[in-house]
Design a protein around this motif. Structure first.
Motif, short mmCIF file in Angstrom:
data_model
loop_
_atom_site.label_atom_id
_atom_site.label_comp_id
_atom_site.label_asym_id
_atom_site.label_seq_id
_atom_site.Cartn_x
_atom_site.Cartn_y
_atom_site.Cartn_z
N GLN A 143 0.84 -1.21 0.00
CA GLN A 143 0.00 0.00 0.00
C GLN A 143 0.87 1.26 0.00
N PHE A 144 1.92 1.25 0.80
CA PHE A 144 2.80 2.44 0.84
C PHE A 144 3.52 2.60 -0.50
N ASN A 145 3.86 1.49 -1.10
CA ASN A 145 4.43 1.52 -2.46
C ASN A 145 3.48 2.20 -3.43
N GLU A 146 2.22 1.80 -3.36
CA GLU A 146 1.23 2.35 -4.30
C GLU A 146 0.95 3.83 -4.03
N LEU A 147 1.29 4.26 -2.83
CA LEU A 147 1.18 5.69 -2.50
C LEU A 147 2.36 6.48 -3.06
N GLY A 148 3.28 5.78 -3.71
CA GLY A 148 4.44 6.46 -4.28
C GLY A 148 5.57 6.63 -3.28
N LEU A 149 5.52 5.82 -2.20
CA LEU A 149 6.53 5.95 -1.14
C LEU A 149 7.46 4.74 -1.11
N ALA A 150 7.80 4.27 -2.31
CA ALA A 150 8.55 3.02 -2.43
C ALA A 150 9.81 3.00 -1.58
N GLN A 151 10.49 4.14 -1.52
CA GLN A 151 11.79 4.17 -0.84
C GLN A 151 11.68 3.86 0.65
N HIS A 152 10.55 4.27 1.24
CA HIS A 152 10.37 4.06 2.67
C HIS A 152 9.25 3.07 2.98
N ALA A 153 8.78 2.38 1.95
CA ALA A 153 7.56 1.57 2.11
C ALA A 153 7.70 0.54 3.23
N ASP A 154 8.84 -0.13 3.30
CA ASP A 154 8.98 -1.17 4.33
C ASP A 154 9.08 -0.56 5.73
N ALA A 155 9.81 0.54 5.85
CA ALA A 155 9.92 1.21 7.16
C ALA A 155 8.55 1.72 7.60
N LEU A 156 7.78 2.25 6.67
CA LEU A 156 6.44 2.74 7.00
C LEU A 156 5.54 1.58 7.41
N ALA A 157 5.67 0.45 6.71
CA ALA A 157 4.88 -0.74 7.04
C ALA A 157 5.20 -1.20 8.46
N MET A 158 6.48 -1.26 8.79
CA MET A 158 6.89 -1.68 10.14
C MET A 158 6.42 -0.67 11.18
N HIS A 159 6.48 0.61 10.82
CA HIS A 159 6.04 1.66 11.76
C HIS A 159 4.55 1.49 12.07
N LEU A 160 3.75 1.29 11.04
CA LEU A 160 2.31 1.17 11.26
C LEU A 160 1.97 -0.13 12.01
N LEU A 161 2.67 -1.18 11.67
CA LEU A 161 2.47 -2.46 12.36
C LEU A 161 2.82 -2.30 13.85
N ALA A 162 3.91 -1.59 14.13
CA ALA A 162 4.32 -1.36 15.52
C ALA A 162 3.29 -0.52 16.25
N ARG A 163 2.81 0.54 15.61
CA ARG A 163 1.78 1.37 16.24
C ARG A 163 0.59 0.51 16.64
N SER A 164 0.17 -0.37 15.72
CA SER A 164 -1.02 -1.20 15.99
C SER A 164 -0.74 -2.17 17.14
N GLN A 165 0.46 -2.71 17.18
CA GLN A 165 0.81 -3.63 18.27
C GLN A 165 0.84 -2.92 19.62
N GLY A 166 1.37 -1.72 19.63
CA GLY A 166 1.43 -0.96 20.88
C GLY A 166 0.04 -0.62 21.39
N ILE A 167 -0.84 -0.26 20.47
CA ILE A 167 -2.22 0.06 20.85
C ILE A 167 -2.88 -1.17 21.45
N ALA A 168 -2.69 -2.31 20.81
CA ALA A 168 -3.30 -3.55 21.32
C ALA A 168 -2.75 -3.88 22.71
N ALA A 169 -1.44 -3.73 22.90
CA ALA A 169 -0.83 -4.09 24.18
C ALA A 169 -1.38 -3.21 25.32
N LEU A 170 -1.47 -1.91 25.08
CA LEU A 170 -1.95 -1.03 26.15
C LEU A 170 -3.46 -1.12 26.35
N ALA A 171 -4.19 -1.36 25.26
CA ALA A 171 -5.64 -1.56 25.41
C ALA A 171 -5.90 -2.79 26.27
#
Lengths: 206, 206
Positions: B139-167
């Motif tokens: 998805q980040f690739n398709e947004l034209g963010l290919a250079q950072h797509a994997d870092a953005l994917a990991m960032h979003l995945l981490a955000r979701s994990q942190g939210i789940a842990a504290l919830a």
């Protein structure tokens, strides 16, 4: 501290060993026998100190809570500004990266396990998160962000938990550093503009 | 799918029951007997399908992986833009908020538990995180963010994990919504500027 207190008591040695085993293997997986073996105690001697694994768990949570309080107090004392203190918190992920990659965050993984076990101590374990939350809120308060201090504290706590969870799943040290750098950059945007009296170079909020 | 396939087989019922028990109680805590009881099977009948708990774990991971793939495919199909798809991912936290508050994230908590057990299946469980990571990167690739797509994917995945842990630790539904809103706001800043041909009102990147 007197000289006598520097040698850990049998009870302290049991709690230290249980702390490590609960962290490295999980609470459910760790048996009474595992802990007794780790401190080379007979069952009889062991039972003299703790009757149940839940009693040991309570002592481990109390130990972790005391250590957390000491750590937070040292950050408060050693770092000059609220942002520096918040950085101490974020950099904990880098400092503890080896253990985190192997075993996750000690607070988060214990809370998650106790929630699944519907264990009566889950609230006590959650209090350690509460200690971090309170301390983080204090720092955001001191930054002049009182209105959002608790939401910011929870946000930063969540970011740190997410980083620990994925570092544990992917064993990726560069990822930890990259995310901590993102947090540091974000914290820099929160620094209040310098007043007219003191005029260091002003940080831009971007 | 033929009519015969709509009735789950005994094997499928075992795997479904184990999936639920592993999620709600944890892998280590769930016994063979718990799973057999949940599907009202004799030990003999049960052993005909699975010889070890590790065999069941492998089947549960495969089931979760299949479901993840289907869910990701449905988001790809149903949401019009990459940002809409990324929102589907973030909103999963709101949709599953009740289970998350009680049991945490099924992927994250299983990975964390297997890491502590040093279980040979930990890599397979981590592959489910990998499925999310790959899909988010796309998805980040398709947004034209290919250079950072994997870092953005990991960032979003981490955000979701942190939210789940504290919830899970604080049982705070408002916190989940607030953090998902922050993610949505962040995603809006990633939308590329509209080209001259199509000129909807442009989103500001703040």
């Amino acid at each position: 501290m007197s000289a006598a207190e520097t040698v850990p008591s049998t009870r302290e040695r049991i709690v230290e060993a249980a702390d490590t085993l609960f962290y490295q293997r999980g609470f459910e997986k760790t048996s009474f026998a595992d802990i007794a073996d780790a401190v080379s105690l007979s069952r009889g001697n062991f039972y003299y100190h703790f009757r149940t694994k839940d009693d040991i768990l309570a002592a481990v949570i109390a130990l972790r809570s005391d250590r957390t309080q000491s750590m937070l107090a040292s950050w408060t004392q050693d770092a000059a500004t609220p942002v520096d203190r918040l950085r101490c918190f974020a950099e904990m992920l880098v400092r503890n990266r080896h253990d985190i990659q192997r075993y996750g965050c000690p607070v988060g993984t214990l809370c998650a396990e106790l929630a699944k076990l519907d264990h009566p101590a889950q609230g006590d374990a959650g209090m350690i998160f509460g200690q971090f939350r309170d301390w983080l809120r204090t720092q955001f308060n001191e930054l002049g962000l009182a209105q959002h201090a608790d939401a910011l504290a929870m946000h930063l706590l969540a970011r740190s938990q997410g980083i620990a969870a994925l570092a544990n799943a992917f064993h990726d040290e560069a990822f930890i550093q990259r995310e901590v750098d993102l947090i540091t950059a974000w914290l820099a945007t929160l620094v209040p503009p310098a007043g007219p009296a003191q005029r260091p170079r002003r940080k831009t909020a971007s």
